[in-house]
Write a protein that holds these residues in place. Structure first.
Motif, PDB file in Angstrom:
ATOM      1  N   ALA A  53       0.832  -1.196   0.000  1.00 40.89           N
ATOM      2  CA  ALA A  53       0.000   0.000   0.000  1.00 40.89           C
ATOM      3  C   ALA A  53       0.871   1.252   0.000  1.00 40.89           C
ATOM      4  O   ALA A  53       2.045   1.218   0.365  1.00 40.89           O
ATOM      5  CB  ALA A  53      -0.918   0.009   1.215  1.00 40.89           C
ATOM      6  N   THR A  54       0.293   2.374  -0.424  1.00 36.83           N
ATOM      7  CA  THR A  54       0.959   3.670  -0.347  1.00 36.83           C
ATOM      8  C   THR A  54       0.257   4.520   0.710  1.00 36.83           C
ATOM      9  O   THR A  54      -0.807   4.163   1.209  1.00 36.83           O
ATOM     10  CB  THR A  54       0.934   4.390  -1.703  1.00 36.83           C
ATOM     11  N   ALA A  55       0.850   5.656   1.063  1.00 33.40           N
ATOM     12  CA  ALA A  55       0.291   6.521   2.103  1.00 33.40           C
ATOM     13  C   ALA A  55      -1.089   7.020   1.698  1.00 33.40           C
ATOM     14  O   ALA A  55      -1.307   7.419   0.550  1.00 33.40           O
ATOM     15  CB  ALA A  55       1.228   7.696   2.353  1.00 33.40           C
ATOM     16  N   GLU A  56      -2.027   7.025   2.638  1.00 30.20           N
ATOM     17  CA  GLU A  56      -3.391   7.428   2.331  1.00 30.20           C
ATOM     18  C   GLU A  56      -3.482   8.895   1.928  1.00 30.20           C
ATOM     19  O   GLU A  56      -4.290   9.256   1.073  1.00 30.20           O
ATOM     20  CB  GLU A  56      -4.300   7.168   3.543  1.00 30.20           C
ATOM     21  N   ASN A  57      -2.668   9.752   2.551  1.00 31.03           N
ATOM     22  CA  ASN A  57      -2.760  11.185   2.258  1.00 31.03           C
ATOM     23  C   ASN A  57      -1.915  11.604   1.068  1.00 31.03           C
ATOM     24  O   ASN A  57      -1.935  12.758   0.668  1.00 31.03           O
ATOM     25  CB  ASN A  57      -2.364  12.014   3.488  1.00 31.03           C
ATOM     26  N   ASP A  58      -1.154  10.691   0.500  1.00 39.64           N
ATOM     27  CA  ASP A  58      -0.288  11.034  -0.623  1.00 39.64           C
ATOM     28  C   ASP A  58      -0.030   9.813  -1.495  1.00 39.64           C
ATOM     29  O   ASP A  58       1.093   9.346  -1.635  1.00 39.64           O
ATOM     30  CB  ASP A  58       1.033  11.600  -0.105  1.00 39.64           C
ATOM     31  N   PRO A  59      -1.078   9.249  -2.104  1.00 34.21           N
ATOM     32  CA  PRO A  59      -0.898   8.040  -2.918  1.00 34.21           C
ATOM     33  C   PRO A  59      -0.011   8.306  -4.120  1.00 34.21           C
ATOM     34  O   PRO A  59      -0.034   9.387  -4.708  1.00 34.21           O
ATOM     35  CB  PRO A  59      -2.332   7.689  -3.348  1.00 34.21           C
ATOM     36  N   LEU A  60       0.787   7.305  -4.475  1.00 36.66           N
ATOM     37  CA  LEU A  60       1.760   7.456  -5.547  1.00 36.66           C
ATOM     38  C   LEU A  60       1.134   7.177  -6.903  1.00 36.66           C
ATOM     39  O   LEU A  60       0.103   6.508  -7.016  1.00 36.66           O
ATOM     40  CB  LEU A  60       2.934   6.505  -5.306  1.00 36.66           C
ATOM     41  N   ARG A  61       1.796   7.680  -7.963  1.00 40.19           N
ATOM     42  CA  ARG A  61       1.348   7.444  -9.329  1.00 40.19           C
ATOM     43  C   ARG A  61       1.906   6.114  -9.831  1.00 40.19           C
ATOM     44  O   ARG A  61       2.798   6.057 -10.660  1.00 40.19           O
ATOM     45  CB  ARG A  61       1.803   8.583 -10.239  1.00 40.19           C
ATOM     46  N   LEU A  62       1.395   5.029  -9.274  1.00 42.09           N
ATOM     47  CA  LEU A  62       1.838   3.701  -9.695  1.00 42.09           C
ATOM     48  C   LEU A  62       0.752   3.090 -10.561  1.00 42.09           C
ATOM     49  O   LEU A  62      -0.418   3.061 -10.186  1.00 42.09           O
ATOM     50  CB  LEU A  62       2.125   2.829  -8.470  1.00 42.09           C
ATOM     51  N   GLN A  63       1.124   2.590 -11.709  1.00 35.65           N
ATOM     52  CA  GLN A  63       0.159   2.052 -12.650  1.00 35.65           C
ATOM     53  C   GLN A  63       0.732   0.805 -13.301  1.00 35.65           C
ATOM     54  O   GLN A  63       1.930   0.550 -13.245  1.00 35.65           O
ATOM     55  CB  GLN A  63      -0.158   3.089 -13.729  1.00 35.65           C
ATOM     56  N   MET A  64      -0.150   0.020 -13.889  1.00 35.05           N
ATOM     57  CA  MET A  64       0.285  -1.131 -14.662  1.00 35.05           C
ATOM     58  C   MET A  64       0.490  -0.736 -16.123  1.00 35.05           C
ATOM     59  O   MET A  64      -0.025   0.280 -16.578  1.00 35.05           O
ATOM     60  CB  MET A  64      -0.746  -2.250 -14.560  1.00 35.05           C
ATOM     61  N   ALA A  65       1.233  -1.548 -16.829  1.00 32.70           N
ATOM     62  CA  ALA A  65       1.455  -1.325 -18.257  1.00 32.70           C
ATOM     63  C   ALA A  65       1.497  -2.677 -18.950  1.00 32.70           C
ATOM     64  O   ALA A  65       1.703  -3.722 -18.313  1.00 32.70           O
ATOM     65  CB  ALA A  65       2.751  -0.561 -18.495  1.00 32.70           C
ATOM     66  N   THR A  66       1.313  -2.679 -20.256  1.00 34.07           N
ATOM     67  CA  THR A  66       1.371  -3.922 -21.013  1.00 34.07           C
ATOM     68  C   THR A  66       2.092  -3.685 -22.334  1.00 34.07           C
ATOM     69  O   THR A  66       1.983  -2.611 -22.944  1.00 34.07           O
ATOM     70  CB  THR A  66      -0.047  -4.476 -21.275  1.00 34.07           C
ATOM     71  N   ASP A  67       2.858  -4.685 -22.754  1.00 34.81           N
ATOM     72  CA  ASP A  67       3.576  -4.626 -24.026  1.00 34.81           C
ATOM     73  C   ASP A  67       4.036  -6.031 -24.375  1.00 34.81           C
ATOM     74  O   ASP A  67       4.374  -6.827 -23.481  1.00 34.81           O
ATOM     75  CB  ASP A  67       4.782  -3.678 -23.930  1.00 34.81           C
ATOM     76  N   ASN A  68       4.006  -6.383 -25.652  1.00 26.71           N
ATOM     77  CA  ASN A  68       4.452  -7.703 -26.116  1.00 26.71           C
ATOM     78  C   ASN A  68       3.777  -8.846 -25.360  1.00 26.71           C
ATOM     79  O   ASN A  68       4.429  -9.819 -24.953  1.00 26.71           O
ATOM     80  CB  ASN A  68       5.981  -7.816 -25.987  1.00 26.71           C
ATOM     81  N   ASN A  69       2.453  -8.707 -25.143  1.00 27.02           N
ATOM     82  CA  ASN A  69       1.648  -9.734 -24.477  1.00 27.02           C
ATOM     83  C   ASN A  69       2.096  -9.999 -23.037  1.00 27.02           C
ATOM     84  O   ASN A  69       1.857 -11.077 -22.497  1.00 27.02           O
ATOM     85  CB  ASN A  69       1.668 -11.046 -25.270  1.00 27.02           C
ATOM     86  N   MET A  70       2.750  -9.031 -22.432  1.00 28.92           N
ATOM     87  CA  MET A  70       3.151  -9.138 -21.039  1.00 28.92           C
ATOM     88  C   MET A  70       2.558  -7.976 -20.256  1.00 28.92           C
ATOM     89  O   MET A  70       2.343  -6.881 -20.796  1.00 28.92           O
ATOM     90  CB  MET A  70       4.678  -9.142 -20.900  1.00 28.92           C
ATOM     91  N   LEU A  71       2.277  -8.218 -18.982  1.00 29.23           N
ATOM     92  CA  LEU A  71       1.749  -7.189 -18.097  1.00 29.23           C
ATOM     93  C   LEU A  71       2.809  -6.880 -17.047  1.00 29.23           C
ATOM     94  O   LEU A  71       3.418  -7.783 -16.481  1.00 29.23           O
ATOM     95  CB  LEU A  71       0.449  -7.663 -17.431  1.00 29.23           C
TER      96      LEU A  71
END
Length: 381
Positions: A53-71
């Motif tokens: 988890a990230t901090a509730e008052n300052d959540p980070l810009r973490l995201q998933m990505a996909t390329d070449n049939n991989m996540l």
């Protein structure tokens, strides 16, 4: 000195403006309860995993990505993971002492993430091996962008960097104008066109920068600051800008939702909308979520308001995205709210875990990240 304040703190400070010493208590606004739905549509989960988890008052810009049939997924404690056919292929710890604060993006055979120390990592997609590391001048809190063999990254002090995607060699750096007081946030760079990258800033401007040379080709103001205090004048464009053909769409905190025609070099329309999230844009409409929880729809060409939904007020709404024929908006309880884009009516919902911080639609599937570290992929029935 450049002072960055968390978004939640900015909201609280703004709420305190004008309060006397005899009124020290500020009553917390309760989120609207979810309305009951009849015959509610649901989404189908196709993948899920968990990270820290990230901090509730300052959540980070973490995201998933996909390329070449991989996540690819990133853990705030420093691990980058790759999955194929819902099975983990590799997991790489980038550093032992410093976690990751932004990413992940994937393209041209690499995966890129950054941390609070300003370290940028390029990993091989197939093996997870760290191919290169580069030190930037400030924390990295927005995902990078990969274009024309370059990794474009904005550090939190307003420097834009270009690194060679394969070697990590720094090719150029562009210094954006600094501001003394801004939100702790940064819009991710996006492609302006095949040769230029677009960067939004804390001073309400966007810059188009040549990917190869680092020369600025465009500078345009998209949000105007107003108010007597530093907090009241915050107009950061922290939501990622959007290109739709010749139209540039931006949303600013305590600023404006604006559509610019870049071919004719003019503002098409602007509406007073306070948003810290990326708007969603189709060929006909612009959809935005506001800092107080409204969902708004405007005609892309005329700026006419098409509808306004106030049923989810104060539910800390995520960025809106189009998934097939439905508009999807996440909230603080991990609810994926399905909205009819033609009327604004709520038509369905599905549930994950934690405050939803990022929604992305890639190849017709919905990628969801939450503050509690629940990562999932969904699709329409």
């Amino acid at each position: 000195m450049n002072i960055k304040i968390p978004f939640a703190f900015a909201i609280l400070t703004a709420a305190l403006m004008g309060c006397s010493s005899h009124q020290p208590k500020v009553e917390k606004i309760k989120p609207n309860p979810l309305p009951k739905l009849v015959q509610a549509k649901q989404l189908v989960p196709v993948f899920s995993t968990s990270v820290s988890a990230t901090a509730e008052n300052d959540p980070l810009r973490l995201q998933m990505a996909t390329d070449n049939n991989m996540l690819f997924a990133v853990d705030p404690k420093g691990t980058v993971e790759a999955f194929q056919n819902n099975k983990r292929v590799w997991a790489t710890q980038t550093t032992k002492k410093q976690g990751l604060s932004a990413g992940v993006v994937a393209g041209q055979g690499i995966v890129v993430a950054g941390n609070q120390k300003g370290e940028l990592f390029g990993l091989d997609q197939q093996t997870g091996q760290i191919k290169w590391t580069s030190q930037l001048s400030a924390p990295i809190i927005a995902p990078s962008h990969i274009q024309l063999g370059r990794v474009i990254t904005v550090s939190n002090d307003g420097n834009v960097y270009a690194h060679d995607a394969q070697t990590g060699q720094q090719l150029w750096v562009y210094h954006l104008p600094s501001v003394e007081f801004s939100l702790r946030g940064q819009a991710a760079p996006i492609a302006l066109d095949p040769n230029n990258v677009l960067v939004a800033t804390a001073n309400g401007y966007v810059y188009g920068i040549d990917v190869i040379t680092g020369v600025a080709r465009l500078q345009r103001q998209v949000s105007v600051a107003e108010g007597r205090t530093d907090v009241a004048r915050l107009n950061d464009v922290v939501g990622d800008p959007v290109m739709m053909g010749q139209f540039l769409v931006t949303a600013g905190y305590q600023g404006q939702l604006t559509v610019n025609d870049l071919e004719q070099q003019r503002v098409v329309w602007s509406q007073d909308v306070s948003s810290s999230k990326r708007p969603e844009v189709t060929q006909k409409a612009v959809y935005a979520t506001t800092t107080d929880g409204k969902i708004l729809a405007y005609d892309l060409i005329t700026g006419e308001k098409l509808w306004e939904n106030t049923q989810l007020l104060h539910r800390n709404l995520s960025n809106p995205v189009m998934l097939g024929s439905d508009l999807v908006v996440g909230d603080l309880d991990g609810v994926l709210n399905l909205v009819d884009p033609s009327t604004g009516n709520l038509i369905g919902r599905s549930k994950t875990k934690g405050d939803i911080t990022s929604l992305r639609v890639i190849d017709g599937q919905l990628y969801v990240s939450t503050q509690k570290g629940a990562l999932s992929v969904w699709q329409n029935r």
